[in-house]
Design an enzyme around this catalytic site. Sequence first.
Site, mmCIF file in Angstrom:
data_model
loop_
_atom_site.group_PDB
_atom_site.id
_atom_site.type_symbol
_atom_site.label_atom_id
_atom_site.label_comp_id
_atom_site.label_asym_id
_atom_site.label_seq_id
_atom_site.Cartn_x
_atom_site.Cartn_y
_atom_site.Cartn_z
ATOM 1 N N HIS A 132 7.666 7.464 8.585
ATOM 2 C CA HIS A 132 8.998 7.042 7.542
ATOM 3 C C HIS A 132 10.423 7.328 8.575
ATOM 4 O O HIS A 132 10.318 8.479 9.159
ATOM 5 C CB HIS A 132 8.110 8.207 6.932
ATOM 6 C CG HIS A 132 7.362 7.757 6.082
ATOM 7 N ND1 HIS A 132 7.139 7.220 4.398
ATOM 8 C CD2 HIS A 132 5.491 7.309 6.393
ATOM 9 C CE1 HIS A 132 5.901 6.780 4.830
ATOM 10 N NE2 HIS A 132 4.677 6.771 5.440
ATOM 11 N N CYS B 36 4.172 9.306 0.609
ATOM 12 C CA CYS B 36 2.877 9.547 0.130
ATOM 13 C C CYS B 36 3.254 11.139 -1.112
ATOM 14 O O CYS B 36 3.629 11.946 -0.934
ATOM 15 C CB CYS B 36 2.475 10.703 1.276
ATOM 16 S SG CYS B 36 0.565 11.708 0.548
ATOM 17 N N HIS C 24 2.983 5.031 12.693
ATOM 18 C CA HIS C 24 3.820 4.916 11.676
ATOM 19 C C HIS C 24 4.985 5.649 11.151
ATOM 20 O O HIS C 24 4.627 7.487 11.198
ATOM 21 C CB HIS C 24 1.683 5.100 10.575
ATOM 22 C CG HIS C 24 2.166 5.457 9.398
ATOM 23 N ND1 HIS C 24 1.655 4.359 8.220
ATOM 24 C CD2 HIS C 24 2.613 6.396 8.141
ATOM 25 C CE1 HIS C 24 1.919 4.666 7.349
ATOM 26 N NE2 HIS C 24 3.193 5.627 7.080
ATOM 27 N N ASN D 241 9.423 4.672 4.273
ATOM 28 C CA ASN D 241 8.202 4.075 5.777
ATOM 29 C C ASN D 241 9.876 3.599 5.795
ATOM 30 O O ASN D 241 10.575 3.333 5.548
ATOM 31 C CB ASN D 241 7.452 2.743 5.093
ATOM 32 C CG ASN D 241 6.115 3.183 4.610
ATOM 33 O OD1 ASN D 241 6.130 3.007 4.023
ATOM 34 N ND2 ASN D 241 5.109 3.671 5.896
ATOM 35 N N ARG E 93 0.415 -1.157 -0.332
ATOM 36 C CA ARG E 93 0.147 -0.177 -0.293
ATOM 37 C C ARG E 93 0.638 0.896 0.342
ATOM 38 O O ARG E 93 1.074 1.819 -1.047
ATOM 39 C CB ARG E 93 -0.823 -0.554 1.668
ATOM 40 C CG ARG E 93 -1.984 1.000 0.393
ATOM 41 C CD ARG E 93 -1.830 2.428 1.603
ATOM 42 N NE ARG E 93 -1.288 2.987 2.756
ATOM 43 C CZ ARG E 93 -0.824 3.991 3.321
ATOM 44 N NH1 ARG E 93 -0.964 4.791 2.251
ATOM 45 N NH2 ARG E 93 -0.236 3.807 4.990
ATOM 46 N N ASP E 94 1.329 1.421 1.088
ATOM 47 C CA ASP E 94 2.599 2.349 1.207
ATOM 48 C C ASP E 94 3.186 2.488 0.426
ATOM 49 O O ASP E 94 4.227 3.802 0.026
ATOM 50 C CB ASP E 94 3.080 2.700 2.311
ATOM 51 C CG ASP E 94 2.868 4.733 2.967
ATOM 52 O OD1 ASP E 94 3.490 5.347 2.192
ATOM 53 O OD2 ASP E 94 2.968 4.680 3.831
HETATM 54 N N1 COA Z 1 -12.465 5.083 -5.642
HETATM 55 C C1 COA Z 1 -12.541 5.641 -6.369
HETATM 56 N N2 COA Z 1 -13.172 6.310 -7.009
HETATM 57 C C2 COA Z 1 -13.329 7.541 -5.746
HETATM 58 C C3 COA Z 1 -12.986 7.496 -4.844
HETATM 59 C C4 COA Z 1 -12.795 6.051 -4.127
HETATM 60 N N3 COA Z 1 -12.798 6.155 -3.042
HETATM 61 N N4 COA Z 1 -13.793 8.612 -4.356
HETATM 62 C C5 COA Z 1 -14.144 9.690 -5.564
HETATM 63 N N5 COA Z 1 -14.129 8.331 -6.294
HETATM 64 C C6 COA Z 1 -13.740 9.076 -8.264
HETATM 65 C C7 COA Z 1 -15.595 10.153 -8.151
HETATM 66 O O1 COA Z 1 -16.137 8.904 -8.589
HETATM 67 C C8 COA Z 1 -14.654 10.322 -9.544
HETATM 68 O O2 COA Z 1 -14.228 9.528 -10.961
HETATM 69 P P1 COA Z 1 -14.931 10.389 -12.329
HETATM 70 O O3 COA Z 1 -14.149 11.714 -12.035
HETATM 71 O O4 COA Z 1 -14.867 8.684 -13.338
HETATM 72 O O5 COA Z 1 -15.763 11.059 -12.374
HETATM 73 C C9 COA Z 1 -13.709 10.802 -8.998
HETATM 74 O O6 COA Z 1 -13.095 10.401 -8.572
HETATM 75 C C10 COA Z 1 -13.512 12.425 -8.237
HETATM 76 O O7 COA Z 1 -14.224 12.343 -7.566
HETATM 77 P P2 COA Z 1 -14.546 13.310 -6.480
HETATM 78 O O8 COA Z 1 -15.706 13.188 -4.779
HETATM 79 O O9 COA Z 1 -14.155 14.840 -7.037
HETATM 80 O O10 COA Z 1 -13.910 13.883 -5.578
HETATM 81 P P3 COA Z 1 -12.067 14.249 -5.444
HETATM 82 O O11 COA Z 1 -11.231 14.123 -6.890
HETATM 83 O O12 COA Z 1 -11.889 15.303 -4.747
HETATM 84 O O13 COA Z 1 -11.018 13.160 -4.692
HETATM 85 C C11 COA Z 1 -10.240 10.987 -3.400
HETATM 86 C C12 COA Z 1 -11.153 12.814 -4.001
HETATM 87 C C13 COA Z 1 -10.319 11.301 -1.754
HETATM 88 C C14 COA Z 1 -11.907 10.019 -4.037
HETATM 89 C C15 COA Z 1 -9.801 11.600 -3.424
HETATM 90 O O14 COA Z 1 -8.833 12.911 -3.529
HETATM 91 C C16 COA Z 1 -8.057 10.463 -2.918
HETATM 92 O O15 COA Z 1 -8.367 8.644 -4.215
HETATM 93 N N6 COA Z 1 -7.729 10.344 -2.518
HETATM 94 C C17 COA Z 1 -6.429 9.272 -2.375
HETATM 95 C C18 COA Z 1 -4.639 9.811 -1.978
HETATM 96 C C19 COA Z 1 -3.468 8.735 -1.247
HETATM 97 O O16 COA Z 1 -4.404 7.586 -1.656
HETATM 98 N N7 COA Z 1 -2.815 9.348 -0.909
HETATM 99 C C20 COA Z 1 -1.874 8.340 -0.126
HETATM 100 C C21 COA Z 1 -2.699 7.941 0.858
HETATM 101 S S1 COA Z 1 -3.002 9.087 2.255
HETATM 102 ZN ZN ZN Z 2 2.823 6.888 4.843
#
Ligand code: COA
Ligand code: ZN
Length: 308
Positions: free
Chosen positions: A207, A238, A205, A247, A13-14
């Site tokens: 790093h 991240c 957790h 990590n 994952r990370d």
């Molecule tokens: N899984 C899959 N797709 C997702 C989703 C999820 N959990 N949440 C939102 N989406 C999709 C939406 O359906 C949309 O799709 P589209 O563009 O095809 O319509 C798109 O993602 C954007 O959705 P929106 O609600 O507008 O969210 P956003 O663009 O503001 O993104 C997050 C918000 C949270 C989904 C996004 O920032 C994210 O996934 N962040 C994770 C970052 C990460 O993993 N960091 C490292 C670990 S801490």
């Molecule tokens: Zn981390």
Amino acid sequence: MSDAMIVQEVATRDGFQIEPTFVPTPEKIRLIDALSACGFSRIEVSSFVSPKAVPALADAAEIFSGIRRRPGTTYVALVPNPRGAERALAAGADEINLVASASETHNRANMGMTPEASIAGFARIMETVRGAPVSVNATVATAFGCPFEGAQPEDKVLAQVERYRALGVDGVTLADTTGMANPRQVARLVARALALVGPERLTLHFHNTRGCGLANVLAAYEAGARRFDAALGGLGGCPFAPGATGNICTEDLVSMAHEMGVPTGLDLPALIALSRDLPRLVGHDVPGQVAKAGRPCDLHPSPPLRAA
Ligand code: COA
Ligand code: ZN
């Protein structure tokens, strides 16, 4: 309290989330199965996040359906929002790990919303998972400092821990997202967090971004913490935090623990063998040190010596 350390493996994952090259799904599944065989009680398998945000983990559902579940291992999925929780439940994750940062700036960069909005989503998730066969952990990211805002007040971090507790989560993680923590800071914050959640429910957790990773583990352990995240080979970081690096390295942590007489239940030679295969998977050298140096007990033949 038991001396034993519980290590949660987070490399797939990370670790993989920040790799520029997509690790093929069958390779990820093979690695997770091999990690299961090393004896982990907990593996963070992948994330149910937006595939646009983290393309490297777009195959989370396939991975959950492809891995062999070892009895006694909890397979965890990172979840950012209610949509992610639905996907994780459908994929059969044993536990979901909800993540929101203490720092507003990092949460907005990472999750596209304020921490307040993230936590409002977590409250909806708690309703959804009620009665489902899934446990819930919640992480405070940037708990020891934010790469945009700097130091985060301890009271603010602990207030977030309290909010998670009020939601009814099973466990809480304090994450040093970009390796800004130092051992004295860790000892202080961990002592206060343990008073709120207890050692069975608190995970650290770390790093190793600034070389303090294992020093921070020891400070947390001495303060009473027992649960730590670590990534094989020291992969990780991240994608939404500038300068993020790996990590703490699983096999380095396990080697240190075993040398100190702290049991982990993990097969260190098998971990080292897996770590040595990582450069093939990710296409570059990895930071872990024990896989390069060998364990302290892996001695070398004596060179020819002159008469004393
Ligand atoms: N899984 C899959 N797709 C997702 C989703 C999820 N959990 N949440 C939102 N989406 C999709 C939406 O359906 C949309 O799709 P589209 O563009 O095809 O319509 C798109 O993602 C954007 O959705 P929106 O609600 O507008 O969210 P956003 O663009 O503001 O993104 C997050 C918000 C949270 C989904 C996004 O920032 C994210 O996934 N962040 C994770 C970052 C990460 O993993 N960091 C490292 C670990 S801490
Ligand atoms: Zn981390």
